[in-house]
Write a protein that holds these residues in place. Sequence first.
Motif, short mmCIF file in Angstrom:
data_model
loop_
_atom_site.label_atom_id
_atom_site.label_comp_id
_atom_site.label_asym_id
_atom_site.label_seq_id
_atom_site.Cartn_x
_atom_site.Cartn_y
_atom_site.Cartn_z
N PHE A 2 0.83 -1.21 0.00
CA PHE A 2 0.00 0.00 0.00
C PHE A 2 0.87 1.26 0.00
O PHE A 2 0.60 2.21 -0.74
CB PHE A 2 -0.91 -0.01 1.24
CG PHE A 2 -1.75 1.23 1.40
CD1 PHE A 2 -2.95 1.35 0.74
CD2 PHE A 2 -1.33 2.27 2.22
CE1 PHE A 2 -3.74 2.49 0.89
CE2 PHE A 2 -2.11 3.40 2.38
CZ PHE A 2 -3.31 3.51 1.71
N ALA A 3 1.90 1.27 0.82
CA ALA A 3 2.75 2.45 0.99
C ALA A 3 3.64 2.72 -0.21
O ALA A 3 4.21 3.81 -0.33
CB ALA A 3 3.60 2.31 2.24
N ASN A 4 3.77 1.74 -1.11
CA ASN A 4 4.65 1.88 -2.27
C ASN A 4 3.92 1.61 -3.58
O ASN A 4 4.55 1.26 -4.59
CB ASN A 4 5.83 0.93 -2.13
CG ASN A 4 6.70 1.22 -0.93
OD1 ASN A 4 7.58 2.07 -0.97
ND2 ASN A 4 6.44 0.52 0.17
N ASP A 5 2.60 1.77 -3.57
CA ASP A 5 1.77 1.39 -4.72
C ASP A 5 1.94 2.35 -5.90
O ASP A 5 1.47 3.49 -5.86
CB ASP A 5 0.30 1.33 -4.29
CG ASP A 5 -0.58 0.66 -5.34
OD1 ASP A 5 -0.14 0.51 -6.49
OD2 ASP A 5 -1.72 0.29 -5.00
N VAL A 21 -8.62 3.98 -4.52
CA VAL A 21 -7.64 3.36 -3.63
C VAL A 21 -8.35 2.67 -2.45
O VAL A 21 -8.03 1.53 -2.09
CB VAL A 21 -6.62 4.40 -3.12
CG1 VAL A 21 -5.75 3.82 -2.02
CG2 VAL A 21 -5.76 4.89 -4.28
N LYS A 22 -9.31 3.36 -1.86
CA LYS A 22 -10.03 2.76 -0.72
C LYS A 22 -10.78 1.50 -1.15
O LYS A 22 -10.83 0.50 -0.42
CB LYS A 22 -10.97 3.78 -0.10
CG LYS A 22 -10.26 4.81 0.78
CD LYS A 22 -11.00 5.06 2.08
CE LYS A 22 -10.10 5.62 3.15
NZ LYS A 22 -10.84 5.92 4.39
N TYR A 23 -11.37 1.55 -2.32
CA TYR A 23 -12.12 0.40 -2.82
C TYR A 23 -11.19 -0.79 -3.09
O TYR A 23 -11.48 -1.92 -2.68
CB TYR A 23 -12.87 0.79 -4.09
CG TYR A 23 -13.65 -0.35 -4.72
CD1 TYR A 23 -14.93 -0.67 -4.27
CD2 TYR A 23 -13.11 -1.09 -5.77
CE1 TYR A 23 -15.66 -1.70 -4.85
CE2 TYR A 23 -13.82 -2.13 -6.35
CZ TYR A 23 -15.09 -2.43 -5.89
OH TYR A 23 -15.79 -3.46 -6.45
N TYR A 24 -10.08 -0.52 -3.76
CA TYR A 24 -9.16 -1.59 -4.11
C TYR A 24 -8.65 -2.31 -2.87
O TYR A 24 -8.53 -3.54 -2.85
CB TYR A 24 -7.98 -1.03 -4.91
CG TYR A 24 -6.97 -2.09 -5.27
CD1 TYR A 24 -7.16 -2.92 -6.38
CD2 TYR A 24 -5.83 -2.29 -4.48
CE1 TYR A 24 -6.24 -3.92 -6.69
CE2 TYR A 24 -4.92 -3.28 -4.78
CZ TYR A 24 -5.12 -4.10 -5.89
OH TYR A 24 -4.21 -5.09 -6.18
N TYR A 25 -8.35 -1.54 -1.82
CA TYR A 25 -7.79 -2.12 -0.60
C TYR A 25 -8.84 -2.51 0.42
O TYR A 25 -8.50 -2.97 1.52
CB TYR A 25 -6.77 -1.16 0.01
CG TYR A 25 -5.45 -1.16 -0.74
CD1 TYR A 25 -4.50 -2.15 -0.51
CD2 TYR A 25 -5.18 -0.19 -1.69
CE1 TYR A 25 -3.29 -2.17 -1.20
CE2 TYR A 25 -3.97 -0.20 -2.39
CZ TYR A 25 -3.04 -1.19 -2.15
OH TYR A 25 -1.85 -1.21 -2.85
N GLY A 26 -10.12 -2.34 0.10
CA GLY A 26 -11.17 -2.74 1.01
C GLY A 26 -11.22 -1.93 2.28
O GLY A 26 -11.57 -2.45 3.35
N LEU A 27 -10.89 -0.64 2.18
CA LEU A 27 -10.88 0.23 3.36
C LEU A 27 -12.25 0.87 3.57
O LEU A 27 -13.01 1.09 2.62
CB LEU A 27 -9.81 1.32 3.18
CG LEU A 27 -8.37 0.81 3.08
CD1 LEU A 27 -7.43 1.94 2.69
CD2 LEU A 27 -7.94 0.18 4.40
N SER A 28 -12.55 1.21 4.80
CA SER A 28 -13.83 1.84 5.13
C SER A 28 -13.74 3.36 5.01
O SER A 28 -12.66 3.92 4.80
CB SER A 28 -14.24 1.46 6.56
OG SER A 28 -13.29 1.96 7.49
N VAL A 29 -14.87 4.02 5.13
CA VAL A 29 -14.95 5.48 5.19
C VAL A 29 -15.77 5.85 6.42
O VAL A 29 -16.62 5.07 6.86
CB VAL A 29 -15.61 6.08 3.93
CG1 VAL A 29 -14.70 5.92 2.71
CG2 VAL A 29 -16.98 5.46 3.65
#
Length: 213
Positions: free
Chosen positions: A144-147, A190-198
Amino acid sequence: MSKFYARRLGLLAAFTGLMASLGLVNGPSASAALPTPVSAATARSYLASLSVASEDRTGYNRDLFPHWITVSGTCNTRETVLKRDGSNVVTDSSCAATSGSWYSPYDGATWSAASDVDIDHLVPLAEAWDSGADSWTTSRRQAFANDLTRPQLLAVTDNVNQAKGDQDPATWMPSRTAYHCTYVRAWVQVKYYYGLSVDSAEKSALQSHLASC
């Protein structure tokens, strides 16, 4: 030169001037290497599917996201993005940028020293941590940090990046409004790809910005 040809040149010059005034040529072209975000329609669809959850930064540690790893040869992630986003970038044997020009799409400033440029994590590491990355493996946090594949890393003015900190679009947006649509489309992708919430305020802000894209 015929009158017809001269007239065509005049029209072309006028069109180029208009495009420049809209920020579509010259400076912004230097940031064109950012992976193109999904469309606004796709971003709206992605956003609707994201989980909504409150945030609490307890436990965040930047060291848990190994970043600026070696990408190729002597070049790390930061140096790779500097070369990607800059114009006429010259590097030394260790891949450090010794000269070049960098246009920051967040504020419209152009810099000639790499030291004036930060590589922004568009979705900040702390934001990711509180949106689900706290349960990831270290290798996933490193990815994630180097995407370089998703629209997540971008060369911008250093103090602008520092002012942004770990804020989401509910409390911080680029001062250059022409970049708002690109920014929120990238954020959602980015949030969608990594499955992150909002969180709820973040989702409302994203919906508002995407509605005008």
